[in-house]
Design a protein around this motif. Structure first.
Motif, PDB file in Angstrom:
ATOM      1  N   ALA A  50       0.809  -1.227   0.000  1.00  0.00           N
ATOM      2  CA  ALA A  50       0.000   0.000   0.000  1.00  0.00           C
ATOM      3  C   ALA A  50       0.839   1.273   0.000  1.00  0.00           C
ATOM      4  N   PRO A  51       1.716   1.457  -0.991  1.00  0.00           N
ATOM      5  CA  PRO A  51       2.483   2.702  -1.047  1.00  0.00           C
ATOM      6  C   PRO A  51       1.597   3.872  -1.455  1.00  0.00           C
ATOM      7  N   ASP A  52       2.065   5.067  -1.183  1.00  0.00           N
ATOM      8  CA  ASP A  52       1.332   6.263  -1.610  1.00  0.00           C
ATOM      9  C   ASP A  52       1.292   6.382  -3.120  1.00  0.00           C
ATOM     10  N   ARG A  53       2.359   5.944  -3.792  1.00  0.00           N
ATOM     11  CA  ARG A  53       2.396   6.060  -5.249  1.00  0.00           C
ATOM     12  C   ARG A  53       3.317   4.995  -5.830  1.00  0.00           C
ATOM     13  N   ILE A  54       2.971   4.558  -7.026  1.00  0.00           N
ATOM     14  CA  ILE A  54       3.792   3.644  -7.811  1.00  0.00           C
ATOM     15  C   ILE A  54       4.072   4.328  -9.142  1.00  0.00           C
ATOM     16  N   VAL A  55       5.338   4.403  -9.517  1.00  0.00           N
ATOM     17  CA  VAL A  55       5.740   5.026 -10.772  1.00  0.00           C
ATOM     18  C   VAL A  55       6.446   3.965 -11.625  1.00  0.00           C
ATOM     19  N   VAL A  56       6.056   3.870 -12.890  1.00  0.00           N
ATOM     20  CA  VAL A  56       6.645   2.921 -13.831  1.00  0.00           C
ATOM     21  C   VAL A  56       7.280   3.709 -14.966  1.00  0.00           C
ATOM     22  N   ASN A  57       8.570   3.471 -15.236  1.00  0.00           N
ATOM     23  CA  ASN A  57       9.192   4.161 -16.366  1.00  0.00           C
ATOM     24  C   ASN A  57       9.091   3.301 -17.623  1.00  0.00           C
ATOM     25  N   LEU A  58       8.940   3.955 -18.761  1.00  0.00           N
ATOM     26  CA  LEU A  58       8.742   3.297 -20.046  1.00  0.00           C
ATOM     27  C   LEU A  58       9.721   3.888 -21.060  1.00  0.00           C
ATOM     28  N   HIS A  59      10.114   3.077 -22.014  1.00  0.00           N
ATOM     29  CA  HIS A  59      10.906   3.590 -23.143  1.00  0.00           C
ATOM     30  C   HIS A  59      10.672   2.724 -24.381  1.00  0.00           C
ATOM     31  N   TYR A  60      11.087   1.454 -24.316  1.00  0.00           N
ATOM     32  CA  TYR A  60      10.990   0.583 -25.476  1.00  0.00           C
ATOM     33  C   TYR A  60       9.545   0.115 -25.682  1.00  0.00           C
ATOM     34  N   LYS A  61       8.997   0.392 -26.859  1.00  0.00           N
ATOM     35  CA  LYS A  61       7.626   0.002 -27.210  1.00  0.00           C
ATOM     36  C   LYS A  61       6.668   0.270 -26.028  1.00  0.00           C
ATOM     37  N   PRO A  62       6.510   1.525 -25.640  1.00  0.00           N
ATOM     38  CA  PRO A  62       5.757   1.840 -24.428  1.00  0.00           C
ATOM     39  C   PRO A  62       4.251   1.653 -24.556  1.00  0.00           C
ATOM     40  N   ASP A  63       3.705   1.703 -25.766  1.00  0.00           N
ATOM     41  CA  ASP A  63       2.243   1.747 -25.912  1.00  0.00           C
ATOM     42  C   ASP A  63       1.528   0.527 -25.325  1.00  0.00           C
ATOM     43  N   PRO A  64       1.963  -0.712 -25.614  1.00  0.00           N
ATOM     44  CA  PRO A  64       1.243  -1.853 -25.027  1.00  0.00           C
ATOM     45  C   PRO A  64       1.233  -1.834 -23.500  1.00  0.00           C
ATOM     46  N   LEU A  65       2.352  -1.454 -22.912  1.00  0.00           N
ATOM     47  CA  LEU A  65       2.430  -1.418 -21.459  1.00  0.00           C
ATOM     48  C   LEU A  65       1.590  -0.283 -20.893  1.00  0.00           C
ATOM     49  N   GLN A  66       1.616   0.857 -21.544  1.00  0.00           N
ATOM     50  CA  GLN A  66       0.822   1.982 -21.059  1.00  0.00           C
ATOM     51  C   GLN A  66      -0.674   1.655 -21.125  1.00  0.00           C
ATOM     52  N   ARG A  72      -5.308   1.459 -13.542  1.00  0.00           N
ATOM     53  CA  ARG A  72      -4.680   1.091 -12.274  1.00  0.00           C
ATOM     54  C   ARG A  72      -4.091   2.349 -11.650  1.00  0.00           C
ATOM     55  N   ASP A  73      -3.917   2.301 -10.358  1.00  0.00           N
ATOM     56  CA  ASP A  73      -3.394   3.459  -9.629  1.00  0.00           C
ATOM     57  C   ASP A  73      -1.876   3.496  -9.774  1.00  0.00           C
ATOM     58  N   VAL A  74      -1.442   3.728 -11.000  1.00  0.00           N
ATOM     59  CA  VAL A  74      -0.029   3.720 -11.349  1.00  0.00           C
ATOM     60  C   VAL A  74       0.257   4.937 -12.214  1.00  0.00           C
ATOM     61  N   ARG A  75       1.362   5.597 -11.954  1.00  0.00           N
ATOM     62  CA  ARG A  75       1.795   6.711 -12.791  1.00  0.00           C
ATOM     63  C   ARG A  75       2.898   6.218 -13.723  1.00  0.00           C
ATOM     64  N   THR A  76       2.877   6.671 -14.962  1.00  0.00           N
ATOM     65  CA  THR A  76       3.901   6.276 -15.914  1.00  0.00           C
ATOM     66  C   THR A  76       4.685   7.496 -16.378  1.00  0.00           C
ATOM     67  N   ILE A  77       5.934   7.249 -16.713  1.00  0.00           N
ATOM     68  CA  ILE A  77       6.792   8.297 -17.239  1.00  0.00           C
ATOM     69  C   ILE A  77       7.605   7.700 -18.375  1.00  0.00           C
ATOM     70  N   ILE A  78       7.536   8.322 -19.560  1.00  0.00           N
ATOM     71  CA  ILE A  78       8.243   7.826 -20.735  1.00  0.00           C
ATOM     72  C   ILE A  78       9.583   8.533 -20.843  1.00  0.00           C
ATOM     73  N   GLU A  79      10.653   7.754 -20.928  1.00  0.00           N
ATOM     74  CA  GLU A  79      11.983   8.303 -21.122  1.00  0.00           C
ATOM     75  C   GLU A  79      12.221   8.481 -22.615  1.00  0.00           C
ATOM     76  N   ALA A  80      12.458   9.707 -23.031  1.00  0.00           N
ATOM     77  CA  ALA A  80      12.663   9.994 -24.445  1.00  0.00           C
ATOM     78  C   ALA A  80      13.559  11.230 -24.577  1.00  0.00           C
ATOM     79  N   PRO A  81      14.387  11.287 -25.594  1.00  0.00           N
ATOM     80  CA  PRO A  81      14.529  10.295 -26.662  1.00  0.00           C
ATOM     81  C   PRO A  81      15.393   9.104 -26.273  1.00  0.00           C
ATOM     82  N   ASP A  82      16.153   9.228 -25.184  1.00  0.00           N
ATOM     83  CA  ASP A  82      17.086   8.170 -24.798  1.00  0.00           C
ATOM     84  C   ASP A  82      16.599   7.447 -23.553  1.00  0.00           C
ATOM     85  N   ILE A  83      16.978   6.182 -23.445  1.00  0.00           N
ATOM     86  CA  ILE A  83      16.773   5.456 -22.203  1.00  0.00           C
ATOM     87  C   ILE A  83      17.838   5.919 -21.210  1.00  0.00           C
TER      88      ILE A  83
END
Length: 230
Positions: A50-66, A72-83
């Motif tokens: 039960a954390p206050d927030r969960i953050v998931v970073n994305l880069h490679y083929k992010p669309d399916p995962l997003q 879900r109670d998850v925040r996402t952040i896309i790393e671009a242009p570089d990982i």
């Protein structure tokens, strides 16, 4: 600044090249193990504390995962242009994670046993620790070769060397991130500073663990879950 972690950073940006054809059209965290994507196995562990927030970073083929994480109670952040690798990725996500220590978690491992995040939380001592890592004893690591990443003393203090495998889950203070001039870097740079200051510790995992780093790891992980489920 708080002393107890209440945010989880989940690393899901990697290319998954060792998974070969399985990551041709999807990122590695979407690979199915025991009928569910790897990311869901990781989220089960994160959400159960039960954390206050969960953050998931994305880069490679992010669309399916997003798309999978929508609702879900998850925040996402896309790393671009570089990982940005683990250190750069964590620093990039700090505005979403908040101040103080955080959990970081790889999303390509399967666990059979107690929740590693809960174990770390129970053992966390911010007065003497800048980081607390889950260490997997070599006999409990399924499908993993090598003698380990760290040597663990009786009090849990870590040094580089054989002994336990880093399981990809830790609590880490983030203040040292500002000392790294690079934009793209590994958390190993922070660990090196903490090792020099003798403020990095480990906790031996009591269950079994499988790093799903190659296609054969899927079968190994599923067999492990059947054999060692609790």
């Amino acid at each position: 600044m708080r002393d107890t972690p209440n945010a989880v950073m989940m690393f899901a940006a990697g290319f998954g090249t060792r998974m070969k054809h399985l990551t041709q059209d999807q990122p590695k965290p979407m690979i199915q193990v025991a009928g569910r994507p790897l990311i869901d196995h990781a989220l089960d562990l994160a959400e159960s504390i039960a954390p206050d927030r969960i953050v998931v970073n994305l880069h490679y083929k992010p669309d399916p995962l997003q798309r999978h994480l929508m609702g879900r109670d998850v925040r996402t952040i896309i790393e671009a242009p570089d990982i940005l690798e683990t250190g750069g990725g964590l620093r990039n996500a700090l505005p979403m994670l908040g101040e103080g220590p955080v959990f970081t978690m790889n999303t390509d491992a399967i666990w059979a046993g107690p929740n590693p995040l809960a174990l770390l939380l129970d053992a966390w001592d911010p007065l003497k620790m800048d980081a607390l890592l889950i260490g997997i004893p070599v006999p409990q690591a399924v499908g993993h070769s090598g003698n380990g990443d760290f040597t663990m003393a009786a009090d849990g203090q870590l040094t580089r060397g054989p002994g336990v495998i880093y399981g990809g889950v830790q609590i880490i203070k983030t203040s040292l991130l500002e000392t790294i001039p690079k934009r793209v870097f590994s958390l190993n740079l922070l660990w090196d500073q903490m090792l020099d200051q003798r403020r990095i510790y480990g906790l031996a995992y009591t269950g079994h663990w499988c790093d799903v780093g190659h296609p054969q790891g899927i079968t190994l992980a599923e067999d492990m879950l059947r054999t060692h489920s609790v």
